[in-house]
Design an enzyme around this catalytic site. Structure first.
Site, PDB file in Angstrom:
ATOM      1  N   ALA A  72       0.824  -1.216   0.000  1.00  0.00           N
ATOM      2  CA  ALA A  72       0.000   0.000   0.000  1.00  0.00           C
ATOM      3  C   ALA A  72       0.854   1.261   0.000  1.00  0.00           C
ATOM      4  O   ALA A  72       0.442   2.287  -0.543  1.00  0.00           O
ATOM      5  CB  ALA A  72      -0.937  -0.005   1.200  1.00  0.00           C
ATOM      6  N   GLN A 183      -7.217  -0.712   5.670  1.00  0.00           N
ATOM      7  CA  GLN A 183      -7.845  -1.274   6.876  1.00  0.00           C
ATOM      8  C   GLN A 183      -9.335  -1.532   6.666  1.00  0.00           C
ATOM      9  O   GLN A 183     -10.033  -1.921   7.605  1.00  0.00           O
ATOM     10  CB  GLN A 183      -7.641  -0.338   8.068  1.00  0.00           C
ATOM     11  CG  GLN A 183      -6.183  -0.063   8.407  1.00  0.00           C
ATOM     12  CD  GLN A 183      -5.452  -1.263   9.011  1.00  0.00           C
ATOM     13  OE1 GLN A 183      -6.070  -2.258   9.387  1.00  0.00           O
ATOM     14  NE2 GLN A 183      -4.131  -1.179   9.092  1.00  0.00           N
ATOM     15  N   ALA A 204      -2.331  -6.947   0.665  1.00  0.00           N
ATOM     16  CA  ALA A 204      -2.751  -8.322   0.981  1.00  0.00           C
ATOM     17  C   ALA A 204      -2.471  -8.735   2.415  1.00  0.00           C
ATOM     18  O   ALA A 204      -3.237  -9.496   3.016  1.00  0.00           O
ATOM     19  CB  ALA A 204      -2.066  -9.295   0.017  1.00  0.00           C
ATOM     20  N   THR A 241       8.156  -7.718 -13.308  1.00  0.00           N
ATOM     21  CA  THR A 241       7.522  -9.030 -13.438  1.00  0.00           C
ATOM     22  C   THR A 241       6.541  -9.256 -12.295  1.00  0.00           C
ATOM     23  O   THR A 241       6.877  -9.031 -11.130  1.00  0.00           O
ATOM     24  CB  THR A 241       8.610 -10.129 -13.421  1.00  0.00           C
ATOM     25  OG1 THR A 241       9.527  -9.845 -14.473  1.00  0.00           O
ATOM     26  CG2 THR A 241       8.007 -11.513 -13.620  1.00  0.00           C
ATOM     27  N   CYS A 328       4.611   1.449  12.089  1.00  0.00           N
ATOM     28  CA  CYS A 328       5.509   2.275  11.284  1.00  0.00           C
ATOM     29  C   CYS A 328       6.058   3.425  12.105  1.00  0.00           C
ATOM     30  O   CYS A 328       7.058   4.028  11.759  1.00  0.00           O
ATOM     31  CB  CYS A 328       4.751   2.838  10.084  1.00  0.00           C
ATOM     32  SG  CYS A 328       3.752   1.599   9.284  1.00  0.00           S
TER      33      CYS A 328
END
Ligand code: 7TS
Length: 403
Positions: A72, A183, A204, A241, A328
């Site tokens: 994200a 969230q 994810a 990729t 974070c």
């Protein structure tokens, strides 16, 4: 003693079914999907299925784009910096409107763009801890505002922002709207046919998929300069990729998250409420945003007189993993920005503890956590210099109390 994991807003366990679905794509079906030979083409059906699950999971239309990326933080940076290149830097409309409680990847990307010349305006939260449509209407100026970025659900309080209305206001004014839905996925129903947002980000690992993969929804026809230039992957919108095993995992995790929405309400929310009631039964505690609309899994509590970090260590010793807020920022010892934005004062801002549950949380774990938290609060207050009977008794006279 089994450990109890209540930090699901930081990351979640990968669902064993997701892991199982990913496994063949490491050592058996490992081709590069851009290769023309069978190793490459044989992974296409699984990728298509995963993409279909992502589109269905957020109600995206066939002509909208979902860009698969790394997380994200990447998706949010892509939107903000892409819009800078597309619109903001030309100077005519150079304003971003946002909130004081966005994740640091939004706040810091905005600060960076401000250095480049963008005007960043932080809208105030209302008394319920959100930005409402009336506030947005007061701040939006079609002649200068280019982009509004407001999260769907806050990672610390779980408070849900009225994104449907906010997106409407933006559309009426011809302004782009981005929402960080990290969230929200698996906690609230997301249907992009009903919400006029132009960009939406998800990740994810917040819904029992693997870390290191996320998605960015881009509404049909919206321009967005790429962050990564290179090959033609993702229609040229994001080179690199594609991580096939992780995409397979994210697709299944998304489908399961959506299937699980009713369980979140019927089981996870009552478990959350049980823990919350146990916390509020401890004197001088409060829970932020209790009156508002919240995701079913989150509690942001304050224990007056106790440093959040001290309590995290003590809970950890008791086998309970919680956090002072966003991982974070958890090493910075800064006051919790949500407390600051909600004008709850600097002292309380250092006493925050976040508990976040998941569909894997059990009733037994919640009962044990309630006991561990109560004992920890008693122990830490007994030695606190700023609480009640502690060594520094009477040095503060602030009202706590359940919200
Ligand atoms: N946006 C929100 C709202 C988040 O909560 C997080 C992670 C991110 C973006 C970043 O996601 P990532 O995919 O780049 O990892 N939030 C937290 C948290 O609340 N505690 O630890 C990480």
């Amino acid at each position: 003693m089994d450990r109890i994991y209540l930090d699901n807003n930081a990351t979640t366990i990968v669902d064993p079914r997701v892991k199982e679905a990913m496994e063949p794509y490491f050592c058996q079906l490992y081709g590069n999907p851009n290769s023309l030979h069978a190793f490459g083409t044989e992974v296409h059906p699984a990728m298509r299925l995963a993409m279909d699950r992502l589109y269905a999971g957020i109600g995206a239309g066939d002509e909208d784009d979902i860009i698969v990326n790394s997380c994200a933080c990447e998706g949010n940076n892509h939107v903000l910096k892409g819009v800078w290149f597309d619109l903001l830097r030309s100077g005519a409309r150079n304003e971003i409107l946002t909130t004081p409680v966005e994740h640091p990847c939004v706040r810091n990307a905005c600060a960076f763009l401000q250095e480049l010349g963008a005007k960043v305006t932080t809208m105030p939260l209302n008394a319920d801890g959100i930005v409402d449509a009336a506030t947005l209407r007061r701040h939006i100026h079609p002649e200068r505002t280019a982009l509004v970025s407001v999260m769907w659900a806050n990672n610390e309080t779980g408070l849900i922002f009225p994104v449907r209305e906010l997106a409407e206001v933006c559309r009426e004014n011809g302004v782009l709207f981005h929402t960080d839905a990290v969230q929200a996925v698996g906690k609230v129903a997301i249907d992009m046919r009903q919400v006029a947002a132009d960009f939406l980000t998800f990740s994810a690992h917040k819904f029992h998929g693997p870390k290191g993969i996320g998605g960015l929804f881009i509404r049909k026809g919206r321009k967005l300069t790429p962050l990564l230039h290179g090959g033609e992957q993702m229609g040229g919108r994001r080179a690199g990729t594609v991580n096939v095993p992780y995409l397979v995992g994210m697709g299944l995790a998304m489908e399961m998250a959506v299937d699980n929405l009713a369980y979140e309400e019927s089981v996870v929310r009552p478990l959350r409420d049980r823990l919350e009631d146990a916390i509020l039964a401890i004197p001088d505690t409060l829970v932020l945003g209790r009156r508002g609309l919240r995701t079913p899994n989150t509690i942001l509590a304050s224990f007056r007189g106790i440093e959040g970090e001290a309590m995290i260590w003590d809970l950890n010793a008791g086998g309970v993993a919680a956090s002072t807020g966003s991982a974070c920022a958890s090493e910075s010892l800064e006051p919790n920005p949500v407390f600051v934005a909600m004008a709850l004062g600097d002292e309380l801002a250092h006493t925050s503890i976040r508990f976040s549950l998941s569909r894997f949380t059990t009733a037994g774990e919640i009962e044990r956590t309630a006991q561990v938290v109560r004992r920890s609060a008693e122990r830490l207050r007994a030695i606190s210099s700023s609480y009640g009977d502690g060594p520094g008794a009477g040095t503060t006279a602030k009202d706590g109390g359940g919200d």
